[in-house]
Scaffold this active site. Structure first.
Site, PDB file in Angstrom:
ATOM      1  N   ALA A   9      38.794 -16.692  31.651  1.00 43.31           N
ATOM      2  CA  ALA A   9      39.654 -17.903  31.613  1.00 43.31           C
ATOM      3  C   ALA A   9      39.245 -19.055  32.386  1.00 43.31           C
ATOM      4  O   ALA A   9      39.626 -19.978  32.165  1.00 43.31           O
ATOM      5  CB  ALA A   9      41.130 -17.477  32.303  1.00 43.31           C
ATOM      6  N   ARG A  14      30.605 -26.534  34.084  1.00 43.39           N
ATOM      7  CA  ARG A  14      29.386 -26.766  34.274  1.00 43.39           C
ATOM      8  C   ARG A  14      28.540 -26.930  32.930  1.00 43.39           C
ATOM      9  O   ARG A  14      27.433 -27.236  32.821  1.00 43.39           O
ATOM     10  CB  ARG A  14      28.278 -26.033  35.267  1.00 43.39           C
ATOM     11  CG  ARG A  14      28.574 -26.410  36.805  1.00 43.39           C
ATOM     12  CD  ARG A  14      28.234 -25.735  37.899  1.00 43.39           C
ATOM     13  NE  ARG A  14      29.285 -24.558  38.080  1.00 43.39           N
ATOM     14  CZ  ARG A  14      28.645 -23.357  38.660  1.00 43.39           C
ATOM     15  NH1 ARG A  14      27.359 -23.331  39.364  1.00 43.39           N
ATOM     16  NH2 ARG A  14      29.306 -22.442  39.016  1.00 43.39           N
ATOM     17  N   ASN A 227      26.420 -20.140  34.273  1.00 42.77           N
ATOM     18  CA  ASN A 227      27.201 -21.108  34.541  1.00 42.77           C
ATOM     19  C   ASN A 227      26.967 -22.629  33.980  1.00 42.77           C
ATOM     20  O   ASN A 227      27.769 -23.318  33.767  1.00 42.77           O
ATOM     21  CB  ASN A 227      27.280 -21.472  36.117  1.00 42.77           C
ATOM     22  CG  ASN A 227      27.799 -20.414  36.813  1.00 42.77           C
ATOM     23  OD1 ASN A 227      29.065 -19.935  36.414  1.00 42.77           O
ATOM     24  ND2 ASN A 227      27.320 -19.527  37.817  1.00 42.77           N
ATOM     25  N   ASN A 376       5.902 -14.622 -16.395  1.00 40.53           N
ATOM     26  CA  ASN A 376       5.127 -15.612 -15.621  1.00 40.53           C
ATOM     27  C   ASN A 376       5.648 -17.159 -15.680  1.00 40.53           C
ATOM     28  O   ASN A 376       5.844 -17.523 -16.804  1.00 40.53           O
ATOM     29  CB  ASN A 376       3.810 -15.762 -15.963  1.00 40.53           C
ATOM     30  CG  ASN A 376       2.907 -16.802 -15.292  1.00 40.53           C
ATOM     31  OD1 ASN A 376       2.684 -16.110 -14.166  1.00 40.53           O
ATOM     32  ND2 ASN A 376       2.554 -17.660 -15.732  1.00 40.53           N
TER      33      ASN A 376
HETATM   34  C1  UD1 Z   1      32.848 -14.762  41.679  1.00 41.48           C
HETATM   35  C2  UD1 Z   1      32.932 -13.921  42.953  1.00 41.48           C
HETATM   36  C3  UD1 Z   1      31.715 -13.932  43.720  1.00 41.48           C
HETATM   37  C4  UD1 Z   1      30.984 -13.333  42.945  1.00 41.48           C
HETATM   38  C5  UD1 Z   1      30.478 -14.149  41.543  1.00 41.48           C
HETATM   39  C6  UD1 Z   1      29.554 -13.349  40.873  1.00 41.48           C
HETATM   40  C7  UD1 Z   1      35.409 -14.420  43.499  1.00 41.48           C
HETATM   41  C8  UD1 Z   1      36.480 -15.018  44.554  1.00 41.48           C
HETATM   42  N1  UD1 Z   1      34.121 -14.587  43.552  1.00 41.48           N
HETATM   43  O1  UD1 Z   1      32.609 -15.970  42.101  1.00 41.48           O
HETATM   44  O2  UD1 Z   1      31.995 -13.166  45.024  1.00 41.48           O
HETATM   45  O3  UD1 Z   1      29.575 -13.466  43.560  1.00 41.48           O
HETATM   46  O4  UD1 Z   1      31.853 -14.107  40.881  1.00 41.48           O
HETATM   47  O5  UD1 Z   1      29.295 -14.042  39.562  1.00 41.48           O
HETATM   48  O6  UD1 Z   1      35.906 -13.252  42.634  1.00 41.48           O
HETATM   49  N2  UD1 Z   1      38.031 -16.359  36.081  1.00 41.48           N
HETATM   50  C9  UD1 Z   1      39.389 -16.345  35.638  1.00 41.48           C
HETATM   51  N3  UD1 Z   1      40.451 -16.758  36.198  1.00 41.48           N
HETATM   52  C10 UD1 Z   1      40.604 -17.822  37.211  1.00 41.48           C
HETATM   53  C11 UD1 Z   1      39.151 -17.749  37.908  1.00 41.48           C
HETATM   54  C12 UD1 Z   1      38.030 -17.171  37.298  1.00 41.48           C
HETATM   55  O7  UD1 Z   1      39.479 -15.901  34.497  1.00 41.48           O
HETATM   56  O8  UD1 Z   1      41.639 -17.971  37.738  1.00 41.48           O
HETATM   57  C13 UD1 Z   1      36.808 -15.957  35.477  1.00 41.48           C
HETATM   58  C14 UD1 Z   1      35.891 -16.759  35.108  1.00 41.48           C
HETATM   59  O9  UD1 Z   1      35.928 -17.360  33.879  1.00 41.48           O
HETATM   60  C15 UD1 Z   1      34.681 -16.068  35.306  1.00 41.48           C
HETATM   61  C16 UD1 Z   1      34.887 -15.157  36.274  1.00 41.48           C
HETATM   62  O10 UD1 Z   1      36.322 -15.106  36.630  1.00 41.48           O
HETATM   63  O11 UD1 Z   1      34.184 -15.316  34.246  1.00 41.48           O
HETATM   64  C17 UD1 Z   1      34.397 -15.603  37.823  1.00 41.48           C
HETATM   65  O12 UD1 Z   1      34.907 -16.794  38.351  1.00 41.48           O
HETATM   66  P1  UD1 Z   1      33.974 -17.908  38.861  1.00 41.48           P
HETATM   67  O13 UD1 Z   1      34.915 -19.018  39.064  1.00 41.48           O
HETATM   68  O14 UD1 Z   1      32.826 -17.938  38.196  1.00 41.48           O
HETATM   69  O15 UD1 Z   1      34.015 -17.186  40.231  1.00 41.48           O
HETATM   70  P2  UD1 Z   1      32.683 -17.347  41.153  1.00 41.48           P
HETATM   71  O16 UD1 Z   1      32.577 -18.566  42.080  1.00 41.48           O
HETATM   72  O17 UD1 Z   1      31.130 -17.162  40.315  1.00 41.48           O
HETATM   73 MG    MG Z   2      30.879 -17.667  38.212  1.00 42.04          MG
END
Ligand code: UD1
Ligand code: MG
Length: 447
Positions: A9, A14, A227, A376
């Protein structure tokens, strides 16, 4: 029964894109497709995707269930939204993964599920994939006490000492369902990002004296989270290398995997050779001992055995065996070429059916036509299929000789064994065995 929650979600800001991040493609499939495929191969078929509004609208075509997380309050919140949708099952196991990791493998999912199971009578409530990764990295750090995992700290909350840790949280977990349901209700958002972190479940379990088991992944590329478009290109390169390796191990020669672009779900027969700068896409199939490339593109193409496609484009078309195409030919829109035909240079064929042993060797356009066996088609022949309003059919019989530079003004029919002289403009049907020439073409005196 193991169920999976796929987090997707997030806004993916980025990527700087109007499209949802997980729908961006790697080797012809959306990133999310690969995650679902790896889950399916590992035996997990019940999947719930946490989506934002825009993704949810598009996700139906994947045949996967989704739940809307209308505000992105963090990964812990996302899992909570999903659990509210899933019917509780005691003794259930829940895998959580991210939708933006196209390089994840089925072995990773098998590994974390397996490590939840009791080892020496020691049952874990959570297992998680960790990975050693070059610094700097945006991944959460794994803080250990002795050999045990104590907690995960996110980069934005980490101290300099914690940032120096090179073991990361990959973002792939398996949980005991009851424990997970309890833990997500305890999460707080008193952190640098004011988010509910799923990763805080680790310290919650550890503090409660429960067991959290890490599984170290061998290769950090497998858990590469995409990302931005730079990472997208890296993932594409890695996935393409995997796809090429798979076909090479199955008996296909790929002269240069770096410039051969494949997709999943292709069928390529043994002893087929693929030359550089070639793309094979969209469920294309090639039989045995074919030659494809260099500089060619196949999309929705089906090739029999011993077909050569050189410097050419074949789209939505079927080709029999022992056919040669190109150099510089373009076959498209439901074209069907039978065995032992020859399509030469600078020939375009559209929506046409060519029987066995037909030759169209040079500089021709054949559109909306049916051409009989052994005929042909001389150099420069054009089917004039468009009358300004609609497309019309050209039907040419078997063993016909179409002279160079013939214009076949459709709708028109040329009977079996007929002949057109060079430069003929055929505006009327030609009966079988008749010889015509001129503009407009008229019967030649009988010999
Ligand atoms: C998260 C982890 C981090 C890990 C990394 C690996 C947490 C707090 N941190 O960080 O430890 O190293 O993934 O990639 O979990 N998403 C939702 N709803 C939300 C927020 C995020 O569905 O409210 C989904 C995003 O679409 C994504 C995934 O969860 O697919 C990870 O979210 P993202 O914000 O990318 O977390 P990171 O900061 O990468
Ligand atoms: Mg991420």
């Amino acid at each position: 029964m193991i169920r999976a929650i796929v987090l997707a979600a997030g806004k993916g800001t980025r990527m700087k894109s109007a499209r949802s991040k997980v729908l961006h493609e790697v080797c012809g499939r959306p990133m999310l497709w690969y995650v679902l495929e790896a889950l399916r191969r590992s035996g997990i078929t019940q999947v719930l995707v946490v989506a934002n509004e825009e993704l949810q609208a598009e996700i139906a075509r994947f045949g996967v269930e989704s739940v809307l997380q209308s505000e992105q309050l963090g990964t812990g919140h996302a899992v909570r939204v999903a659990l509210d949708r899933l019917e509780p099952r005691s003794g259930g196991r829940i895998v959580v993964a991210c939708g933006d990791m196209p390089l994840v493998t089925e072995e990773i999912f098998r590994g974390i599920v397996g490590s939840l199971e009791s080892q020496d009578g020691d049952e874990a409530v959570m297992s998680l994939v960790t990975v050693k990764m070059p610094l700097p990295s945006y991944f959460g750090r794994i803080v250990r006490r002795g050999s045990a995992v104590e907690r995960i700290v996110e980069v934005s909350d980490a101290t300099p000492e914690e940032l120096a840790i090179d073991e990361m949280n990959a973002g792939i977990y398996a949980f005991d369902e009851t424990a997970l349901r309890d833990a997500v209700t305890r999460l707080r958002n008193d952190n640098a990002q004011s988010e509910y972190y799923l990763t805080d479940t680790v310290s919650y379990f550890v503090d409660a004296g429960k067991r959290v088991r890490p599984v170290l992944a061998g290769d950090h590329l497998q858990v590469l989270g995409i990302n931005d478009r730079v990472e997208l290109a890296r993932a594409r390169k890695e996935m393409n290398a995997r796809l090429c390796a798979h076909h090479m191990r199955d008996g296909v020669t790929i002269v240069d995997p770096d410039t051969t672009y494949l997709e999943p779900e292709l069928e390529i027969g043994v002893d087929t050779v693929i030359y550089p700068n070639t793309t094979i896409a969209r469920l294309s199939k090639a039989g045995e001992a074919c030659v494809v490339g260099p500089n060619s593109r196949l999309s929705h193409a089906v090739l029999g055995d011993r077909v050569a496609v050189r410097e050419s484009v074949v789209i939505d078309s079927t080709i029999g065996s022992d056919v040669s195409v190109g150099p510089f030919a373009h076959l498209r829109n439901e074209t069907n070429i039978a065995d032992s035909a020859h399509i030469g240079n600078f020939v375009e064929i559209k929506k046409s059916k060519l029987a066995r042993r037909v030759k169209v060797s040079h500089l021709s356009y054949v559109g909306d036509a049916t051409i009989g066996e052994g005929t042909n088609v001389g150099a420069g022949t054009i089917t004039c299929n468009f009358d300004g309003e609609k497309k019309n059919q050209t039907i040419v019989g078997r063993d016909v000789s179409i002279g160079s530079n013939t214009s076949l003004v459709a709708p028109v029919e040329v009977g079996d064994g007929a002949l057109t002289g060079a430069g003929s403009v055929v505006i009327k049907d030609v009966p079988a065995g008749e010889r015509v020439a001129g503009n407009p073409a008229r019967p030649l005196p009988k010999k």
